[in-house]
Design an enzyme around this catalytic site. Structure first.
Site, short mmCIF file in Angstrom:
data_model
loop_
_atom_site.label_atom_id
_atom_site.label_comp_id
_atom_site.label_asym_id
_atom_site.label_seq_id
_atom_site.Cartn_x
_atom_site.Cartn_y
_atom_site.Cartn_z
N LYS A 121 -2.32 -3.57 12.84
CA LYS A 121 -3.19 -2.54 12.37
C LYS A 121 -4.58 -3.31 11.98
O LYS A 121 -5.71 -3.01 12.34
CB LYS A 121 -2.64 -2.09 11.07
CG LYS A 121 -3.61 -1.02 10.35
CD LYS A 121 -3.17 -0.62 9.03
CE LYS A 121 -3.40 -1.83 8.17
NZ LYS A 121 -3.23 -1.81 6.54
N ILE A 256 -2.44 5.08 5.35
CA ILE A 256 -2.20 4.83 6.78
C ILE A 256 -2.89 6.01 7.55
O ILE A 256 -3.21 5.49 8.46
CB ILE A 256 -0.44 4.77 6.97
CG1 ILE A 256 0.34 3.75 6.29
CG2 ILE A 256 -0.44 4.84 8.50
CD1 ILE A 256 1.63 3.91 6.24
N GLU A 259 -6.56 5.01 7.49
CA GLU A 259 -6.88 3.70 8.63
C GLU A 259 -6.87 3.94 9.88
O GLU A 259 -7.90 3.71 10.78
CB GLU A 259 -5.92 2.63 8.15
CG GLU A 259 -6.20 1.91 6.75
CD GLU A 259 -5.13 1.16 6.07
OE1 GLU A 259 -5.20 0.51 5.22
OE2 GLU A 259 -4.14 1.24 6.80
N ARG A 282 -4.40 10.50 -2.79
CA ARG A 282 -3.89 10.50 -3.97
C ARG A 282 -3.41 9.50 -4.60
O ARG A 282 -2.56 8.84 -4.22
CB ARG A 282 -2.94 11.97 -3.97
CG ARG A 282 -2.24 12.50 -5.14
CD ARG A 282 -1.45 13.71 -4.97
NE ARG A 282 -0.38 13.37 -3.76
CZ ARG A 282 0.85 13.02 -4.10
NH1 ARG A 282 1.22 12.76 -5.08
NH2 ARG A 282 1.59 12.98 -2.98
N GLY A 341 4.09 9.94 5.30
CA GLY A 341 5.06 9.18 4.36
C GLY A 341 6.07 8.54 4.99
O GLY A 341 6.17 8.53 6.16
N ASP A 381 10.53 -2.01 0.43
CA ASP A 381 10.27 -0.67 0.63
C ASP A 381 11.29 0.18 0.48
O ASP A 381 11.09 1.64 -0.08
CB ASP A 381 9.62 -0.34 2.02
CG ASP A 381 7.94 -0.94 2.12
OD1 ASP A 381 8.04 -1.71 1.39
OD2 ASP A 381 7.50 -0.58 3.00
N THR A 389 3.75 -5.40 1.19
CA THR A 389 4.10 -6.62 1.69
C THR A 389 4.18 -7.72 0.81
O THR A 389 5.18 -8.22 0.33
CB THR A 389 3.56 -7.17 3.24
OG1 THR A 389 3.82 -6.23 4.09
CG2 THR A 389 4.01 -8.50 3.45
N HIS A 514 -25.76 -15.26 -5.67
CA HIS A 514 -26.81 -14.37 -5.12
C HIS A 514 -27.43 -14.82 -3.90
O HIS A 514 -27.30 -16.23 -3.55
CB HIS A 514 -28.10 -14.65 -6.16
CG HIS A 514 -29.09 -13.58 -5.81
ND1 HIS A 514 -28.94 -12.30 -5.86
CD2 HIS A 514 -30.30 -13.90 -5.14
CE1 HIS A 514 -30.19 -11.85 -5.29
NE2 HIS A 514 -30.95 -12.61 -5.06
#
Length: 539
Positions: A121, A256, A259, A282, A341, A381, A389, A514
């Site tokens: 991605k 996801i 993106e 959300r 999802g 997950d 990750t 700066h």
């Protein structure tokens, strides 16, 4: 026990191996100090590695089992736990359905991130940003510069070569050199102390193990009640499309979906983004959400359709698709990408054979990644904690340290930084303004919005938004949110300070660099407004 926090972003590639080599505790080191390092037998090493295991499994005899730990799933959490555990002397077997990326499993050794997630991605994000960069070059005197035409086939070939290289790195270096045994096959429980393996090459095998770690990750969800949903693709299949779609509908409002909507828009595809709610992202800070919406409306060609949801997907005779929305509107396209999802990938694990409890498609665990069954653990997950990750890496590492390293390392999920790789990027760590007001009651909010220097000559209407949330009573910075070019790189450094408990006074004492956008984080002196007892008070 209160769960503390961590904001780690460890390297995913083999070059990180030395930096994250296991370091046993002093107590563990004393237990094995009597053995000659050059002549440690496998039996002794396995026995020594088990001394620090949790009490609920410590009474088992190592000799009864084929392995100290069998890991089902070769993603980020599983690989990290395997490598660290093996470094402590544990005999570890890791199971993964395929060693190379691509269909049918898509995710191979290295997990979703390496194969069909973060890594490919991000490569697509890089590719998608060149047209915008080139378009601004005229403002700096580069007359006549154009982005040219994007070659989808060439890019995908380069992507495939890179992911194959990473598969090899994980299999041969990260795991192989760590002494982790791997088998190409799918694992399922055969009770609490055995694992059945469906070998990818054919046949089956059963092994016994003192501990089981479930690290199978997640799988994209497509709502089955939408007629024609079988014609839609997900974040798996998009990386293997033979041709770039000219028109695409992206369904979803999470990071996801956003993106990929921006990626495909940047590559030249006509994109329609449908989200059933009023505003996407959300759970993120509300100002960041509205800022990104405004930037996308101003600087992309994406058709943003809020309060919109597909009712049906029709496949036309020419192979194209038509999305019919709930209000009856027809949207023609070439591909429909669902990013609504993910669910835990537990369907084939036979968890019931060991009595492992689940909630929906996920496996609940405690702060030590323990399931309800002694000796069976889960990370990543599939546990539905924080689906990132680096979080899975931390969970796997913490588990191995606790089980085999003589340490007490509960998982630490507070102040975890993350980034949405849109344009502009959104980098965030800590509490949103809304959550901070509810949690701490008294907070101060510092905000600034400006056009970055890089966009000044081209006069591009691209703006940066920065926000620092401070708990009034302690002066601690409890949240920082940035929407700008390179926010991901920026927020990682900020996350270290926030994790360490930096105060607003610490920020104020820090001298800025700066000219950079990042210096604004240490120059905001006056609160934009504050909350008292949870209620907003304008300054």
């Amino acid at each position: 026990m209160k769960i503390p926090s961590v904001a780690l972003l460890p390297a995913l590639l083999a070059s990180s191996a030395a930096a994250f080599a296991p370091r046993p505790s002093a107590a563990f080191a004393r237990k094995v100090a009597g053995a000659a390092a050059s002549a440690v037998s496998p039996v002794f090493r396995r026995a020594a590695s088990s001394l620090s295991m949790s009490d609920d499994v410590a009474s088992d005899s190592d000799a009864e089992y084929d392995y100290d730990m069998v890991v089902i799933g070769g993603g980020s959490g599983g690989v990290r736990a395997s490598r660290i555990a093996s470094g402590y002397g544990a005999k570890v077997l890791l199971l993964e359905g395929q060693n190379r990326h691509g269909p049918p499993n898509y995710s191979a050794i290295g997990g979703t991130c390496v194969n069909v997630g973060c890594v490919p991605k991000k490569l697509m994000v890089f590719a998608s940003r060149y047209p915008s960069d080139v378009s601004e070059s005229a403002g700096y005197g580069w007359e006549g510069a154009t982005a040219g035409e994007f070659d989808w086939t060439k890019f995908m070939k380069a992507k495939d070569d890179e992911i194959t290289r990473l598969n090899n790195v994980y299999g041969e270096f990260v795991l192989g050199k760590a002494g982790v045994e791997t088998i190409e096959g799918l694992g399922s429980l055969a009770g609490p102390k055995a694992v059945d393996i469906a070998l990818t090459a054919g046949g089956t095998k059963t092994v016994t193990t003192k501990n089981v770690l479930i690290a199978v990750g997640g799988w994209p969800y497509k709502p089955p009640n939408v007629p024609g949903i079988e014609h839609a693709i997900t974040s798996n299949e998009i990386f293997y499309l033979k041709e770039q779609p000219k028109r695409m509908v992206v369904v979803g409002g999470g990071f996801i979906a956003l993106e990929f909507a921006q990626i495909m828009d940047g590559l030249g595809t006509d994109v329609t983004l449908m989200y059933r709610g009023d505003l996407f992202l959300r759970g993120f800070d509300h100002d960041m959400r509205t800022h990104l919406r405004d930037e996308m409306e101003r600087n992309t060609n994406i058709d943003l359709q809020f309060n919109t949801d597909p009712a049906e997907i029709i496949k036309n005779d020419d192979g194209s698709l038509t999305v019919i929305t709930q209000d009856g509107t027809s949207v023609p396209c070439d591909q429909v990408l669902y990013a609504t999802g993910r669910k835990g990938k537990i369907d084939t694990l036979n968890l019931e054979s060991a009595g492992v409890q689940t909630v929906d498609s996920f496996i609940p665990v405690d702060e030590y990644s323990r399931t309800n069954v002694p000796g069976i653990y889960a990370v990543g997950d599939v546990t539905d904690r924080i689906a990132l990750t680096p979080v899975a890496l931390m969970e796997g590492h913490s588990l191995a340290d606790t089980l085999f390293g003589g340490m007490d390392r509960p998982c630490d999920h507070e102040y975890v930084a993350s980034t949405v790789f849109t344009t502009p990027e959104i980098g965030t760590v800590g509490y949103t303004e809304e959550d901070a007001a509810e949690t701490f009651r008294d907070i101060k909010v510092y905000k600034t919005k400006f056009r970055p220097m890089a966009h000044s000559f081209p006069k591009s209407e691209m703006y940066t938004l920065m926000k620092v949330v401070v708990e009034t009573n302690t002066d601690r910075v409890v949240g920082c949110h940035i929407a700008t070019d390179g926010a991901g790189e920026m927020i990682q450094g900020v996350a270290i300070a926030v994790k360490m408990g930096a105060t607003k006074a610490d920020f104020d004492r820090t001298i800025g660099i700066h000219p950079t956008s990042a210096e604004e984080l240490v120059t905001m002196r006056t609160p934009s407004y504050e909350y008292k007892d949870g209620k907003k008070v304008e300054g």
